[in-house]
Write a protein that holds these residues in place. Structure first.
Motif, PDB file in Angstrom:
ATOM      1  N   PHE A  27       0.777  -1.367  -0.120  1.00 52.27           N
ATOM      2  CA  PHE A  27      -0.058  -0.124  -0.129  1.00 52.27           C
ATOM      3  C   PHE A  27       0.726   1.320  -0.165  1.00 52.27           C
ATOM      4  CE2 PHE A  27      -3.174  -2.964   1.795  1.00 52.27           C
ATOM      5  CZ  PHE A  27      -4.147  -2.942   0.632  1.00 52.27           C
ATOM      6  N   TYR A  31       0.615   4.521  -2.551  1.00 51.87           N
ATOM      7  CA  TYR A  31      -0.103   5.597  -1.684  1.00 51.87           C
ATOM      8  C   TYR A  31       0.743   6.982  -1.993  1.00 51.87           C
ATOM      9  CZ  TYR A  31      -3.309   8.009   1.478  1.00 51.87           C
ATOM     10  OH  TYR A  31      -3.744   9.008   1.998  1.00 51.87           O
ATOM     11  N   TYR A 184     -10.492  -3.009   0.787  1.00 47.82           N
ATOM     12  CA  TYR A 184     -10.132  -2.120  -0.409  1.00 47.82           C
ATOM     13  C   TYR A 184     -11.044  -2.126  -1.685  1.00 47.82           C
ATOM     14  CZ  TYR A 184      -7.380  -0.077  -4.122  1.00 47.82           C
ATOM     15  OH  TYR A 184      -7.029   0.547  -5.087  1.00 47.82           O
ATOM     16  N   VAL A 198      -7.528   2.634   2.020  1.00 51.77           N
ATOM     17  CA  VAL A 198      -6.011   2.450   2.069  1.00 51.77           C
ATOM     18  C   VAL A 198      -5.581   2.965   3.642  1.00 51.77           C
ATOM     19  CG1 VAL A 198      -3.595   3.173   1.569  1.00 51.77           C
ATOM     20  CG2 VAL A 198      -5.408   2.512  -0.243  1.00 51.77           C
TER      21      VAL A 198
END
Length: 438
Positions: A27, A31, A184, A198
């Motif tokens: 992630f 992200y 998610y 997230v």
């Protein structure tokens, strides 16, 4: 050895698995890259088709591509660990309270990880700072966790125990990723956008780590040096100079750590940029990437078990060499996976999963057989320093080559030199265990 103690040791691997794979691999890289890209767009950059071209952010007036943020951030996080980890080992030896030091590191790691849930676009800098805190806590905790290995497993058990611990870590990572994948992919159903989902996953990782670390902290503290009859803090064990002198007296350990540094540069780079490579170069969406990386965790548990069996048959060093040969083949295959090849990327990722955990597990087992008795914390702090230092070399090369070429493919191919070079250094290392090792 007591099986209950070994199970508690395995459980910490399960607990801390909430950080490296869900955060580092799945992630956070994508992200934070997205958050930095958003900051670049808000500053007037076009970011047309790539976060590496015409998509700059700046720190202290120095511009760099948003797509290179993650690679450079890994270097910064590693530099902090290089300064902190030797002090963690020395503090643990000085006080004899390994469990207290472990607890402090876990609190840092959990706090930084959970704190990422508060980071949103375009605040990439605050997210970067929290990552550095969490990363330092994770690294410090690993020093103490590894130090318990010689005390909960005999020399003949150690390959199997280290492999099982790694296997439990992969199972833990797979389990938490399943939960995070449900959140998610189903974020619309619970009223969250993709970024909000997230951030919730970051919070879940922090809570998971904290809850499952409670039992290991309680059980393993009975192995703290301060609880051993006749334990005293030797003057040689409480200084960096004393550690350097010890290294000079153990050249085989230094030769192993040199080889370990080189090949883990490749391993850590692949682990850290896998999702970024899949998204930006292969063209996969997060909806495709996350299930693949979940599957890799369960494949990794199998791979760790197979590595343990292989070490019993061939020997620990020889099993690591076989694993590094497999790494080299996989990197060459990965260069040719075409854009949009979801199945090809999935097959390649599963191949990586088979070798990734097992290589590191056998490395810490081999190292535990080389270090002298009574000096576990400071020597494992050096083990972690060499492992983390490789984060500076590998990701820095990856980020720089990506910036120069505008493509992640040659950047990923550059990791081949680390696997080949590390294997050559390990192959030339003497296989005998030095006197005084546990």
């Amino acid at each position: 050895m007591n099986r209950n103690d070994q199970r508690a040791w395995y459980q910490y691997d399960w607990a801390s698995s909430a950080y490296p794979t869900p955060i580092l691999t799945v992630f956070l890289a994508v992200y934070l890259t997205g958050v930095a890209e958003s900051a670049a767009r808000s500053g007037g950059q076009t970011c047309a088709g790539s976060a590496l071209v015409a998509c700059d952010v700046s720190l202290f007036g120095v511009p760099f591509p948003a797509g290179s943020l993650w690679g450079y951030l890994l270097v910064v996080g590693t530099a902090v660990q290089l300064l902190a980890l030797p002090l963690v080992g020395l503090l643990a030896d000085r006080t004899g309270r390994w469990s207290a030091v472990l607890l402090a590191c876990v609190v840092m790691g959990v706090g930084g990880t959970a704190g990422l849930a508060l980071v949103s676009a375009p605040h990439w800098l605050s997210g970067s700072l929290l990552f550095v805190i969490a990363n330092a806590g994770f690294g410090g905790a690993q020093v103490i966790y590894n130090s318990y290995l010689p005390w909960i497993a005999t020399g003949s058990e150690r390959d199997a125990v280290a492999a099982r611990g790694t296997g439990f870590g992969y199972l833990g990572a797979g389990s938490i990723l399943v939960l995070q994948l449900v959140i998610y992919l189903g974020h619309d159903g619970i009223g969250l956008d993709e970024a909000g989902a997230v951030r919730l996953c970051f919070l879940i990782s922090g809570v998971w780590w904290a809850l499952f670390a409670i039992r290991p902290l309680r059980v393993l503290r009975r192995f703290d040096p301060v609880r051993r009859p006749g334990w005293t803090a030797g003057q040689d064990s409480i200084s960096l100079a004393g550690t350097a002198r010890s290294m000079a007296r153990h050249p085989i350990i230094l030769r192993f750590l040199t080889a370990f540094f080189v090949y883990t540069a490749g391993i850590n780079t692949v682990n850290a940029v896998a999702s970024q490579y899949g998204e930006r170069e292969i063209g996969l969406t997060q909806d495709a990437l996350v299930p693949i990386l979940v599957a890799v965790q369960f494949v990794g548990a199998l791979g760790a078990w197979l590595h343990g069996k292989l070490a019993v048959r061939l020997g620990t060093r020889e099993a690591i060499l076989v694993s590094l040969a497999c790494w080299s083949v996989l990197i060459c295959i990965g260069f040719f996976v075409p854009h949009g090849a979801t199945f090809g990327y999935a097959a390649l990722s599963c191949g990586v999963g088979l070798v990734m955990g097992g290589t590191i597990a056998l490395s810490r087992s081999l190292f535990s057989k080389l270090i002298p008795v009574g000096q576990e914390a400071r020597f494992f702090s050096l083990f972690s320093v060499f492992e983390r230092a490789s984060f500076m070399l590998g990701p820095l090369a990856f980020a720089a080559i990506g910036q120069l070429t505008g493509s992640y493919r040659p950047a990923m191919m550059s990791t081949l030199i680390f696997f080949v070079g590390g294997a050559l250094l390990l192959w030339k290392m003497p296989s005998r265990v030095p006197a005084g090792a546990r």
